[in-house]
Design an enzyme around this catalytic site. Structure first.
Site, PDB file in Angstrom:
ATOM      1  N   ARG A   1      27.106  64.617 107.569  1.00 49.69           N
ATOM      2  CA  ARG A   1      29.005  64.743 107.111  1.00 49.69           C
ATOM      3  C   ARG A   1      28.062  63.881 105.159  1.00 49.69           C
ATOM      4  NH1 ARG A   1      32.051  67.304 105.474  1.00 49.69           N
ATOM      5  NH2 ARG A   1      33.669  66.318 105.927  1.00 49.69           N
TER       6      ARG A   1
ATOM      7  N   CYS B   1      28.439  72.310 101.038  1.00 49.31           N
ATOM      8  CA  CYS B   1      29.407  73.102 102.316  1.00 49.31           C
ATOM      9  C   CYS B   1      30.493  72.230 102.419  1.00 49.31           C
ATOM     10  CB  CYS B   1      27.895  72.118 103.042  1.00 49.31           C
ATOM     11  SG  CYS B   1      28.321  71.764 105.079  1.00 49.31           S
TER      12      CYS B   1
ATOM     13  N   LYS C   1      40.370  70.472 107.466  1.00 49.89           N
ATOM     14  CA  LYS C   1      39.624  71.991 105.950  1.00 49.89           C
ATOM     15  C   LYS C   1      39.823  71.355 104.431  1.00 49.89           C
ATOM     16  CE  LYS C   1      39.293  75.820 109.409  1.00 49.89           C
ATOM     17  NZ  LYS C   1      40.112  77.371 109.504  1.00 49.89           N
TER      18      LYS C   1
ATOM     19  N   TYR D   1      18.872  64.782 123.281  1.00 51.83           N
ATOM     20  CA  TYR D   1      17.031  65.851 124.032  1.00 51.83           C
ATOM     21  C   TYR D   1      16.127  64.705 124.141  1.00 51.83           C
ATOM     22  CZ  TYR D   1      18.287  69.081 120.976  1.00 51.83           C
ATOM     23  OH  TYR D   1      19.211  70.218 119.862  1.00 51.83           O
TER      24      TYR D   1
ATOM     25  N   GLN E   1      29.922  77.834 110.258  1.00 56.64           N
ATOM     26  CA  GLN E   1      30.539  79.224 110.880  1.00 56.64           C
ATOM     27  C   GLN E   1      29.113  79.745 111.158  1.00 56.64           C
ATOM     28  OE1 GLN E   1      34.398  80.185 109.237  1.00 56.64           O
ATOM     29  NE2 GLN E   1      34.333  82.210 109.712  1.00 56.64           N
TER      30      GLN E   1
ATOM     31  N   GLN F   1      43.404  83.796 100.176  1.00 58.29           N
ATOM     32  CA  GLN F   1      44.289  83.346 102.093  1.00 58.29           C
ATOM     33  C   GLN F   1      43.614  81.104 102.085  1.00 58.29           C
ATOM     34  OE1 GLN F   1      45.311  84.780 105.155  1.00 58.29           O
ATOM     35  NE2 GLN F   1      45.793  85.718 103.282  1.00 58.29           N
TER      36      GLN F   1
ATOM     37  N   ARG G   1      13.821  59.238 114.675  1.00 59.66           N
ATOM     38  CA  ARG G   1      14.445  60.278 114.029  1.00 59.66           C
ATOM     39  C   ARG G   1      16.149  59.561 115.620  1.00 59.66           C
ATOM     40  NH1 ARG G   1      18.339  63.170 112.007  1.00 59.66           N
ATOM     41  NH2 ARG G   1      20.529  64.074 112.720  1.00 59.66           N
TER      42      ARG G   1
ATOM     43  N   CYS H   1      25.160  81.413 105.859  1.00 59.56           N
ATOM     44  CA  CYS H   1      25.757  80.598 104.863  1.00 59.56           C
ATOM     45  C   CYS H   1      27.403  80.486 104.413  1.00 59.56           C
ATOM     46  CB  CYS H   1      25.940  79.142 103.840  1.00 59.56           C
ATOM     47  SG  CYS H   1      26.772  78.471 103.384  1.00 59.56           S
TER      48      CYS H   1
ATOM     49  N   CYS I   1      32.042  73.899 107.957  1.00 61.47           N
ATOM     50  CA  CYS I   1      32.986  75.167 109.237  1.00 61.47           C
ATOM     51  C   CYS I   1      31.666  75.253 110.296  1.00 61.47           C
ATOM     52  CB  CYS I   1      32.583  76.249 108.240  1.00 61.47           C
ATOM     53  SG  CYS I   1      31.424  77.069 107.378  1.00 61.47           S
TER      54      CYS I   1
ATOM     55  N   TRP J   1      36.278  74.233 120.261  1.00 57.53           N
ATOM     56  CA  TRP J   1      36.170  72.981 121.071  1.00 57.53           C
ATOM     57  C   TRP J   1      36.788  71.638 120.712  1.00 57.53           C
ATOM     58  CZ3 TRP J   1      33.984  68.223 120.870  1.00 57.53           C
ATOM     59  CH2 TRP J   1      33.127  68.491 120.256  1.00 57.53           C
TER      60      TRP J   1
ATOM     61  N   HIS K   1      24.557  66.930 122.043  1.00 58.12           N
ATOM     62  CA  HIS K   1      25.608  67.281 121.662  1.00 58.12           C
ATOM     63  C   HIS K   1      26.333  67.895 122.779  1.00 58.12           C
ATOM     64  CE1 HIS K   1      22.906  68.922 118.698  1.00 58.12           C
ATOM     65  NE2 HIS K   1      22.076  69.109 119.728  1.00 58.12           N
ATOM     66  N   GLU K   2      25.834  67.274 123.805  1.00 58.64           N
ATOM     67  CA  GLU K   2      27.065  67.607 124.649  1.00 58.64           C
ATOM     68  C   GLU K   2      28.560  66.368 124.179  1.00 58.64           C
ATOM     69  OE1 GLU K   2      25.480  65.795 129.501  1.00 58.64           O
ATOM     70  OE2 GLU K   2      24.316  66.177 127.566  1.00 58.64           O
TER      71      GLU K   2
ATOM     72  N   GLU L   1      20.079  62.887 119.566  1.00 57.10           N
ATOM     73  CA  GLU L   1      20.873  63.928 119.518  1.00 57.10           C
ATOM     74  C   GLU L   1      20.818  64.847 121.725  1.00 57.10           C
ATOM     75  OE1 GLU L   1      20.191  63.550 116.947  1.00 57.10           O
ATOM     76  OE2 GLU L   1      22.187  63.906 115.950  1.00 57.10           O
TER      77      GLU L   1
END
Ligand code: NAP
Ligand code: SF4
Length: 613
Positions: free
Chosen positions: A221, A267, A354, A99, A272, A344, A147, A286, A270, A513, A185-186, A97
């Site tokens: 995922r 899950c 989605k 790091y 969010q 909705q 990892r 969550c 999202c 993004w 992450h970037e 990732e």
């Protein structure tokens, strides 16, 4: 007691025992991840192999000296021994990732010319020394997990062959297990958001699995038992790791084991309420399970005085209230005017990327049925009849969760035939022309733009996803990247907002993004600071920077927010009925599914507590 703390001292190790004991008492095993964030540290004294700032950090790291590198290796070992004292069953050495360790292994971030940088052998020396030194200090029964970055998704990252070689050497250095990380992450490629197909990274896992004999664990995922089982049965991985799916449903494993997979609260990817909360310094929870991270704030007490409740509106708030109330022993009847539950959420599930909302709705349907909620679809509650039934004693209480209606702005031509609302488009499949103007650029404006311009199979077909995002699934290129092949835009879309500044500022930190990148690729034009003038046969007339312009479009989609739909509540109150109002019907502004679900559950919980007194 709530627990928080790093693990750098023996006193901290004793504090960690609260966690390890609790896990062991419950029959579990627990490993602790040792993470040095390298140049991602949000700190002016961050260190890295080379003095190169990450585009996602404001801080330029200091370059570690050779002695500094040795000191970091000793720190990893000390952390592992403290983890042992704290009662952990193993450690995971975080090497992916982007790091610190990953920064050593990639030529992109390692420009050193000493024993820890230069050619591949020297770049991988840092992780290998760490694994060897940790292995030497802990007993055989203490698990050492590494990892590994299976695909860096960065120009100048490792090739698949280098990753496989690193995996072999990590095994030889003494690791018991490899966990598979994906991307930095970037990276400009999404790795775990909902638009990434389920188990999309299996090719990168397979590359590692073929290189080693120790167990390999897949991640990213994997959100249903079927996806996990497929990875295992196909021999792609020996284990799967999940984090977010267990926030969504801590009983995931038990439900799977007991053949109750359809009851899993899935899950939806999202980000969010989990990652976005962390990135904005809020406690993670969550969206589909607001209890996550706040377990001590909720109780499960059944109501001492069960009540007969009628709930009007089967959107997120109404369903969440009904479920929580029924689980606590109330007899709940849920009336929904439409042909299906969801409100909705049924619009959201139409948006490419989605599709996971289908599973959220499946969970609600199954859970409501199991909890004994009487769901009546196609029933539009009328205030006089409802009031009469309440007054006749059929119900003790009524909860109104009638949701929202799209706002129609007060604009000349707002009812012109070329104007449709987002609900018409997403809910009714209203026809939309080739040239489109979207009025309003909140979350729904962006959702509609995506719906109108994006290929719908990107988030379900891994091959398509890789092609569009420029991923080399043969893993031959450094970092696993290749030129992206974006499809030609299917429509010409222009988005507008009245506020000045960039559009999409308030989209989720970890997903906004992605959405903006997709819309850029589809050449969606975005204009801020506009004053709308009118809509007519020519299109949408507006002013910007003192200039009058016309967006010559076939369709104008209104995405200008919502208004509460609370007339039923007002009528009930006028008839003398004391009703509870929740969700968008109570407050439309900034309503999202998290707030609606939280509010529904909260009311059911408080009410049950009141009913126990
Ligand atoms: P919103 O975020 O409030 O955005 C409404 C948009 O309409 C704004 O761009 C606003 O910008 C414009 N607007 C407001 N009043 C207007 C008027 N009278 N005339 C013209 N334009 C007007 O609402 P939303 O997009 O409908 O989303 C509703 C909720 O769902 C929000 O809380 C949102 O966060 C959530 N949501 C989240 C996601 C997600 O992916 N996380 C997706 C969809 C929805 P100006 O006033 O500057 O023009
Ligand atoms: Fe999954 Fe969204 Fe919950 Fe995060 S907030 S765990 S992504 S459902």
């Amino acid at each position: 007691k709530p627990f928080a703390g790093t693990l750098a001292t023996q006193a901290a190790a004793r504090r960690h025992q609260v966690v390890t004991r609790a896990v062991h008492d419950a029959g579990g095993r627990i490993a602790m991840q040792i993470l040095h964030t390298g140049r991602y540290a949000y700190h002016p004294l961050a260190v890295a192999p080379t003095r190169l700032r990450s585009p996602i950090s404001p801080f330029t790291p200091f370059e570690l000296s050779a002695r500094g590198v040795e000191r970091q290796i000793r720190a990893f070992v000390r952390c592992a021994t403290l983890a042992r004292e704290a009662g952990y069953d193993g450690v995971e050495i975080m090497g992916s990732e982007g790091y610190l360790i990953n920064e050593f292994t990639a030529a992109l971030t390692n420009h050193r010319d000493d024993e820890f940088g230069g050619d591949f052998d020297r770049r991988v020396r840092f992780p290998l020394e760490i694994v060897k030194a940790v292995r030497a200090r802990v007993s055989r029964d203490f698990m050492v997990v590494y990892r590994i970055s299976s695909i860096d998704l960065m120009e100048g990252g490792m090739t698949g062959a280098e990753v496989a070689e690193l995996a072999r050497r990590v095994q030889s250095a003494g690791a018991d297990l490899l966990n598979v990380g994906v991307g930095w992450h970037e990276s400009a490629v999404p790795t775990m958001a909902a638009n990434v197909p389920r188990a999309a990274w299996r090719h990168a896992v397979r590359n590692i699995k073929q290189a080693v004999t120790i167990p390999v664990m897949a991640s990213n995922r994997i959100n249903t038992p079927e996806v996990a089982e497929d990875l295992l049965a196909s021999g792609t991985a020996d284990l799967v790791s999940m984090a977010r799916p267990l926030l969504a449903d801590p009983a995931f494993a038990n439900k799977t084991r007991e053949g109750r997979a359809d009851e899993i609260n899935t899950c939806i990817g999202c980000n969010q309420a989990c990652l976005d909360h962390i990135f904005t310094e809020r406690v993670a929870t969550c969206l589909v399970n607001p209890r996550a991270g706040r377990e001590l704030d909720w109780d499960d007490h059944p109501a001492a005085v069960p009540q007969r409740v009628v709930v009007v509106g089967g959107g997120a708030a109404g369903m969440a209230f009904s479920l929580e109330a029924a689980r606590r022993g109330h007899a709940v009847t849920l009336l929904e005017a439409g042909p299906e539950l969801g409100g909705q959420l049924n619009l959201a599930k139409q948006v490419p990327g989605k599709q996971e909302f289908h599973d959220m709705l499946r969970h609600f349907r199954v859970a409501l049925a199991r909890a004994g909620v009487q769901v009546q679809l196609g029933v539009k509650a009328q205030a006089p009849e409802l009031a009469a039934r309440i007054q006749a004693g059929e119900f003790d209480a009524v909860v109104v969760a009638t949701g929202v209606t799209p706002r129609t702005p007060d604009l000349d031509g707002a009812h012109h035939p070329k104007v449709v609302s987002y609900a018409d488009v997403l809910g009714q499949g209203a026809p939309v022309g080739q040239r489109v103007a979207i009025v309003g650029a909140g979350g729904i404006g962006f959702d509609v733009a995506e719906y109108l311009v994006c290929q719908s199979d990107e988030s379900t077909q891994p091959a398509r996803f890789m092609q569009i995002w420029g991923v080399d699934d043969t893993l031959q290129t450094p970092g696993g990247l290749q030129p992206a092949q974006a499809p030609a835009p299917t429509r010409q879309v222009q988005m507008f907002q009245r506020k000045p500044g960039t559009l999409g500022k308030h989209l989720g930190k970890s997903t906004g993004w992605i959405l903006k990148a997709k819309l850029r690729r589809a050449q969606v034009e975005m204009t801020a600071g506009v004053t709308y003038q009118r809509i007519d046969d020519a299109g949408l007339h507006y002013q910007v920077d003192g200039e009058t312009r016309v967006a010559q479009v076939d369709t104008v989609v209104m995405c200008a927010g919502q208004q509460s739909q609370c007339s039923l509540y007002d009528e009930l109150v006028a008839l003398g009925v004391q009703a509870h109002l929740i969700g968008g019907a109570q407050e439309a502004a900034e309503l999202d599914a998290l707030r609606a679900i939280q509010q529904g559950m909260q009311l059911a919980s408080e009410w049950s507590q009141a009913a126990t007194q």
